[in-house]
Design a protein around this motif. Structure first.
Motif, PDB file in Angstrom:
ATOM      1  N   MET A 111       0.886  -1.162   0.000  1.00 34.39           N
ATOM      2  CA  MET A 111       0.000   0.000   0.000  1.00 34.39           C
ATOM      3  C   MET A 111       0.928   1.217   0.000  1.00 34.39           C
ATOM      4  O   MET A 111       2.123   1.106   0.240  1.00 34.39           O
ATOM      5  CB  MET A 111      -0.899  -0.023   1.236  1.00 34.39           C
ATOM      6  CG  MET A 111      -1.822  -1.238   1.297  1.00 34.39           C
ATOM      7  SD  MET A 111      -2.950  -1.364  -0.106  1.00 34.39           S
ATOM      8  CE  MET A 111      -4.089  -0.028   0.253  1.00 34.39           C
ATOM      9  N   SER A 112       0.300   2.379  -0.206  1.00 34.65           N
ATOM     10  CA  SER A 112       1.119   3.558  -0.481  1.00 34.65           C
ATOM     11  C   SER A 112       2.225   3.818   0.565  1.00 34.65           C
ATOM     12  O   SER A 112       3.401   3.981   0.223  1.00 34.65           O
ATOM     13  CB  SER A 112       0.182   4.747  -0.568  1.00 34.65           C
ATOM     14  OG  SER A 112       0.838   5.807  -1.140  1.00 34.65           O
ATOM     15  N   MET A 113       1.852   3.834   1.847  1.00 32.95           N
ATOM     16  CA  MET A 113       2.864   4.156   2.858  1.00 32.95           C
ATOM     17  C   MET A 113       3.679   2.936   3.281  1.00 32.95           C
ATOM     18  O   MET A 113       4.544   3.040   4.153  1.00 32.95           O
ATOM     19  CB  MET A 113       2.222   4.840   4.070  1.00 32.95           C
ATOM     20  CG  MET A 113       1.936   6.315   3.771  1.00 32.95           C
ATOM     21  SD  MET A 113       1.087   7.224   5.077  1.00 32.95           S
ATOM     22  CE  MET A 113       2.203   7.074   6.451  1.00 32.95           C
ATOM     23  N   ALA A 114       3.419   1.799   2.650  1.00 33.43           N
ATOM     24  CA  ALA A 114       4.258   0.618   2.895  1.00 33.43           C
ATOM     25  C   ALA A 114       5.303   0.472   1.796  1.00 33.43           C
ATOM     26  O   ALA A 114       6.138  -0.442   1.841  1.00 33.43           O
ATOM     27  CB  ALA A 114       3.391  -0.633   2.979  1.00 33.43           C
ATOM     28  N   LYS A 115       5.246   1.372   0.810  1.00 38.31           N
ATOM     29  CA  LYS A 115       6.279   1.321  -0.229  1.00 38.31           C
ATOM     30  C   LYS A 115       7.642   1.504   0.436  1.00 38.31           C
ATOM     31  O   LYS A 115       7.794   2.329   1.327  1.00 38.31           O
ATOM     32  CB  LYS A 115       6.057   2.450  -1.250  1.00 38.31           C
ATOM     33  CG  LYS A 115       5.068   2.087  -2.353  1.00 38.31           C
ATOM     34  CD  LYS A 115       4.623   3.314  -3.127  1.00 38.31           C
ATOM     35  CE  LYS A 115       5.690   3.876  -4.037  1.00 38.31           C
ATOM     36  NZ  LYS A 115       5.858   3.128  -5.301  1.00 38.31           N
ATOM     37  N   GLY A 116       8.601   0.712  -0.005  1.00 32.30           N
ATOM     38  CA  GLY A 116       9.947   0.816   0.558  1.00 32.30           C
ATOM     39  C   GLY A 116      10.201  -0.152   1.702  1.00 32.30           C
ATOM     40  O   GLY A 116      11.343  -0.329   2.105  1.00 32.30           O
ATOM     41  N   LEU A 117       9.140  -0.799   2.225  1.00 36.11           N
ATOM     42  CA  LEU A 117       9.385  -1.832   3.257  1.00 36.11           C
ATOM     43  C   LEU A 117      10.347  -2.860   2.682  1.00 36.11           C
ATOM     44  O   LEU A 117      11.280  -3.323   3.342  1.00 36.11           O
ATOM     45  CB  LEU A 117       8.075  -2.509   3.631  1.00 36.11           C
ATOM     46  CG  LEU A 117       7.453  -2.125   4.957  1.00 36.11           C
ATOM     47  CD1 LEU A 117       6.119  -2.779   5.154  1.00 36.11           C
ATOM     48  CD2 LEU A 117       8.373  -2.441   6.114  1.00 36.11           C
ATOM     49  N   LEU A 118      10.048  -3.259   1.442  1.00 36.51           N
ATOM     50  CA  LEU A 118      11.064  -3.898   0.597  1.00 36.51           C
ATOM     51  C   LEU A 118      11.283  -2.899  -0.522  1.00 36.51           C
ATOM     52  O   LEU A 118      10.345  -2.174  -0.885  1.00 36.51           O
ATOM     53  CB  LEU A 118      10.566  -5.218   0.015  1.00 36.51           C
ATOM     54  CG  LEU A 118      10.467  -6.404   0.976  1.00 36.51           C
ATOM     55  CD1 LEU A 118       9.166  -6.361   1.764  1.00 36.51           C
ATOM     56  CD2 LEU A 118      10.549  -7.716   0.204  1.00 36.51           C
ATOM     57  N   PRO A 119      12.472  -2.827  -1.102  1.00 37.57           N
ATOM     58  CA  PRO A 119      12.663  -1.835  -2.154  1.00 37.57           C
ATOM     59  C   PRO A 119      11.662  -2.062  -3.293  1.00 37.57           C
ATOM     60  O   PRO A 119      11.375  -3.203  -3.649  1.00 37.57           O
ATOM     61  CB  PRO A 119      14.099  -2.071  -2.632  1.00 37.57           C
ATOM     62  CG  PRO A 119      14.621  -3.236  -1.867  1.00 37.57           C
ATOM     63  CD  PRO A 119      13.652  -3.629  -0.821  1.00 37.57           C
ATOM     64  N   ASP A 120      11.109  -0.955  -3.817  1.00 41.08           N
ATOM     65  CA  ASP A 120      10.103  -1.093  -4.878  1.00 41.08           C
ATOM     66  C   ASP A 120      10.636  -1.815  -6.108  1.00 41.08           C
ATOM     67  O   ASP A 120       9.863  -2.278  -6.944  1.00 41.08           O
ATOM     68  CB  ASP A 120       9.579   0.297  -5.280  1.00 41.08           C
ATOM     69  CG  ASP A 120       8.509   0.810  -4.318  1.00 41.08           C
ATOM     70  OD1 ASP A 120       7.868  -0.016  -3.634  1.00 41.08           O
ATOM     71  OD2 ASP A 120       8.312   2.037  -4.251  1.00 41.08           O
TER      72      ASP A 120
END
Ligand code: OXT
Ligand code: ADP
Ligand code: MG
Length: 593
Positions: free
Chosen positions: A267-276
Motif C-alpha cells: 500500500m502507499s505508505m508501505a512502499k519501501g518496506l522492501l525496495p520497490d
C-alpha cells in the motif's frame, strides 16, 4: 527518573534568611506546569509540536526551558499533522499542544486523522474554566472540548487536579500506543497549571509507563491456520499496509516475503518496506494480481476503500459488490478488524512483529514456492508496464508534464534513498506513487486513509525534525495551499526540506472555465502562473522557478547538497491532470477525461 524541578521563588534571597519562611515552603511545592513537563519527560517525550497562547503560553516556554524541543507552527492543524506523523515514524506518541476552543478545533482534524490512520498522537489542549463552561456563562474561548474530542479520538481524558497529572499523561500514552494506535485527547484546564502541591507527593504521583505497547503474541493455531491456507494457494498474494511499516519489523517482514516467494503489493505508505525494485513486487501489475489471486494475506492493511472493500470488479467480482472468491488471511493487532467487509478465513491477531516472527518459525527453512505460472504471469505484466512507463518517462514534452517532472524526482530519490518523501495532491499524489520508487521503510508519508489535503508542510517539518534526514515534499498546488504558510516554520527552524509544487494552476487541472462566461474564475482554478517560490524567498529560504526537467533537477540537487529550505515551483502543463486523479470513479458527477 528525571529531577523534578521546583517552583521558582520571587524574593528568594530575602525569604531564605527566614527559616520556615516562604522559600522553604515554596521550595517544597511543585506546580501543574512543572508536573506536566516532568510527566512528559519521564516518559521519553522530547519534542512538542504546537502553537502558544492562553492558557499554555507559559507551558510552551517552560517546556523549552526544561530542554524539550518545542516546534511552534502557524496553524494548529499543521502542528497536529506533524505530531501524528512523528508518532508513526517513532512509535512514540506525537504531542500537539494547543490553546482552547478555536486552537483545539484547529488541532482536532489532525487528531481525527491520526485515529483514522492508526497513528499514535496526543492532542493536549488548554481549556477554559469548567464551572463557567458547564453553565454556559460565556467564558473566554468557552467550549466543552472533552465532549467534542471524544468521538474523534481513541480515548479522551481531562485532568482537574495537579496530583492527577501523572495518571492523566500515563493514561494518554497507553491509550495512544497500546493495541491499535490512535489519537488521544488530553484536556488541561487553565486552572490546573498554577495549582501547587507538595513537591514530594507530586514527584511520587508521576508514572513512567512500563511497556506502553505490549507485544501481543498470536495464538499458535491461528498462525498454523493461516500458513495452511497460504500453502494451499495456487495464486497467493501478500499485501503490506502502513501498519506493517509502523511495526518496525522490517527484517522479518522482508524475510517472510522472500522465504515464501509470494508476490507482494505495498500500500502507499508501505512502499519501501522492501525496495520497490524488488523482483517480488507486484505493484506494477496491481490490476492483474487483485482479481487473479486466490489467497491474499493482509499484513497491517485494512480492506477499506483503498482496496475496494475486498470485493467488486477490482477483485474480479461479477458486480460492484460481489465477492471475487478470494480467501483472506489478515494479520492485525485489532481483533475486530477481520470480517469488516468480506469473510476472513484466517485472522491472525497480534502485533505484526510477533505474528511475522511466529510465521517464520512455523514455516521452517523450506517452504514450497508458489506455482511458477503465477509468478511468471505477474512478472510478464510487470515487465510490460514498467517498459511502458519507461517510454513515457523518457519523453520531454513542452510544457513539462507530471511524468517528465517526476522522472527527475524518481532519479533524485534513487540517489538519496534516505530522503523522506512527503506527498499530497490528486494527480501529484497518484503519479508520484507509481513513478517514484522507494527503497527504505517509512520513507513515504502521504494523505493516508482519508486522502486528506493539508498534511504536507506539517509532515515535512516533523519528518525533518524527527529524523534529521532530507525531506522532499511533492505537492499539488492546491494541496500546498492548505499548509503553505508553514514554509516560514521550515525557514525558522532551518530544516532540510525541499518542497516541489507541481503547479498546474488548479485542483486537478488548470484549464477549467466559468461556464456562465462571468468574471469569476472556475472554482477549480487558481491565479495562473502563480509564483509560489517567492513565498520561500520571503522568509529567507531558496525559491526556484523550474519550467523544464533540467531546471528541476538542478534545483533539487542543489537543495539536497545545501540542505537549505527550498521551494521549487515546477510549472506543469495545466491540461495534464485528470479529475480526482486515479479515483475519478469515486466522484459522483465526474466527467471522464
Ligand atoms: O495495474 P494498472 O494497469 O491499473 O496500473 C497501476 C499499476 O499497476 C501501475 N504501476 C506501475 N507501472 C509501472 N511501473 C511502476 N513502478 C508502477 N507502479 C504502479 O500504475 C497504476 C496505478 O498504480 P496504483 O496507484 O498502485 O493503483 P491504483 O489503481 O491507482 O490504486 C488504487 C488506490 C485507491 C489504492 C490508489 O489510487 C490510491 O492510493 N489513491 C489515493 C487517492 C487519494 O487519496 N487522493 C487524494 C484525494 S483526491 C480529492 O479528495 C482531493 N481534494 C478534495 C479535498 C481533500 N482531499 N481534502 C481536503 C481537506 N479538502 C478537499 C482536493 C482539494 S485532491 C485535491 C487537490 C488536488 O489538486 P492539486 O493541485 O493538489 O493536485 P493535482 O491533481 O496535481 O492538480
Ligand atoms: P493501509 O492504508 O496502508 O492499507 P491501514 O491504515 O488501512 O493501512 O491499516 C493499518 C492496519 O494496521 C490497521 O488495521 C491497524 O490495526 C494495524 N496495525 C497498526 N499497527 C500494528 C501493529 N504494530 N501490529 C499489528 N497491526 C497493526
Ligand atoms: Mg494542481
Amino acid at each position: 527518573m528525571d529531577q523534578v524541578a521546583t517552583k521558582p521563588t520571587a524574593n528568594a534571597a530575602d525569604a531564605a534568611r527566614k527559616p520556615g519562611g516562604d522559600t522553604d515552603r515554596q521550595a517544597q511545592e511543585i506546580d501543574g506546569f512543572q508536573l506536566v513537563i516532568d510527566a512528559l519527560k519521564l516518559n521519553g517525550i522530547d519534542t512538542i509540536f504546537g502553537l502558544p497562547g492562553i492558557p499554555i503560553t507559559d507551558l510552551t516556554r517552560r517546556l523549552q526551558a526544561s530542554g524539550l524541543r518545542v516546534i511552534a507552527f502557524r496553524h494548529e492543524q499543521n502542528a497536529g499533522y506533524a505530531a501524528s506523523i512523528a508518532g508513526f515514524m517513532t512509535q512514540k506518541p506525537g504531542i500537539c499542544l494547543t490553546v482552547s476552543a478555536p486552537g483545539f478545533l484547529n488541532g482536532l482534524t489532525a487528531l481525527a486523522n491520526a485515529t483514522t490512520n492508526c497513528f499514535p498522537m496526543i492532542l493536549v489542549s488548554g481549556s477554559s474554566e469548567r464551572e463557567i463552561v458547564d453553565l454556559q456563562q460565556g467564558d473566554y474561548e468557552e467550549m466543552d472540548q472533552l465532549a467534542i474530542a471524544r468521538p474523534h479520538a481513541k480515548a479522551a481524558f481531562r485532568v482537574l487536579h495537579a496530583e492527577d497529572i501523572g495518571v492523566g499523561v500515563a493514561r494518554a500514552i497507553r491509550a495512544a500506543l497500546s493495541g491499535r494506535p490512535g489519537g488521544v485527547y488530553l484536556d488541561l484546564p487553565a486552572k490546573l497549571f498554577p495549582q501547587t502541591i507538595d513537591a514530594e507527593s507530586g514527584r511520587n504521583s508521576l508514572i513512567k509507563v512500563v511497556d506502553p505497547a505490549p507485544r501481543q503474541i498470536p495464538a499458535p493455531d491461528a498462525v498454523q491456520r493461516a500458513l495452511d491456507l497460504l500453502k494451499s494457494a495456487k495464486r497467493p498474494l501478500i499485501i503490506l499496509g502502513k501498519g506493517a511499516a509502523y511495526a518496525q519489523a522490517d527484517a522479518d517482514i522482508r524475510a517472510l516475503v522472500e522465504r515464501s516467494g509470494i508476490p507482494y503489493l505495498p500500500m502507499s505508505m508501505a512502499k519501501g518496506l522492501l525496495p520497490d525494485t524488488h523482483e517480488q513486487s507486484a505493484a506494477a501489475a496491481r490490476s492483474y494480481v487483485l482479481p487473479e489471486a486466490d489467497v491474499v494475506m493482509l499484513i497491517g492493511a485494512r480492506l477499506n476503500w483503498l482496496l475496494s472493500q475486498g470485493k467488486g470488479k477490482t477483485w474480479g467480482g461479477a458486480s460492484p459488490k460481489a465477492w471475487g472468491g478470494q480467501k483472506f488471511i489478515q494479520v492485525d493487532i485489532s481483533p475486530q478488524e477481520a470480517d469488516s467487509n468480506v469473510r476472513v478465513d484466517a485472522p491472525v491477531v497480534g502485533d505484526i512483529g510477533s505474528c511475522v516472527a511466529a510465521m517464520l518459525s512455523a514455516m521452517g527453512a523450506k517452504w514450497p514456492q508458489p506455482p511458477s505460472e503465477w509468478v511468471d504471469a505477474i512478472s510478464e505484466r510487470r515487465t510490460k508496464n514498467v517498459g511502458k512507463m519507461a517510454e513515457t518517462l523518457a519523453k520531454n514534452p513542452v510544457p513539462m508534464n507530471y511524468h517528465s517532472a517526476l522522472n527527475v524526482v524518481r532519479d533524485i530519490v534513487k540517489a538519496n534513498p534516505d530522503a523522506i518523501l512527503v506527498n499530497e495532491g490528486a494527480n501529484a499524489l497518484d503519479f508520484t506513487r507509481s513513478i517514484v520508487d522507494m527503497y527504505k521503510p517509512r520513507k513515504r508519508l502521504d494523505v493516508g486513509t482519508w486522502g486528506v489535503m493539508g498534511v504536507g508542510m506539517g509532515f515535512s517539518v516533523a519528518a525533518a525534525v524527527v529524523s534529521g534526514d532530507q525531506v522532499i515534499a511533492i505537492e499539488g498546488d492546491s494541496a500546498f495551499g492548505f499548509s503553505g504558510m508553514e514554509v516560514e516554520t521550515i525557514c525558522r527552524y532551518d530544516l532540510p526540506v525541499c518542497v516541489v509544487i507541481m503547479n498546474n494552476n488548479g485542483v486537478y487541472r488548470g484549464d477549467e472555465v466559468n461556464p456562465t462566461g462571468g468574471r469569476d474564475p472556475s472554482p477549480l482554478v487558481f491565479v495562473k502562473g502563480a509564483r509560489y517560490e517567492k513565498l520561500m524567498d520571503a522568509f529567507g529560504g531558496v525559491g526556484v522557478l523550474a519550467t523544464t526537467p533540467a531546471e528541476l533537477r538542478n534545483a533539487m540537487e542543489e537543495a539536497i547538497r545545501s540542505r537549505k529550505p527550498t521551494l521549487i515551483n515546477a510549472v506543469i502543463d495545466e491540461k495534464a491532470g485528470t479529475e480526482s486523479g486515479r479515483i475519478t470513479s469515486l466522484n459522483p458527477t465526474a466527467k471522464k477525461k
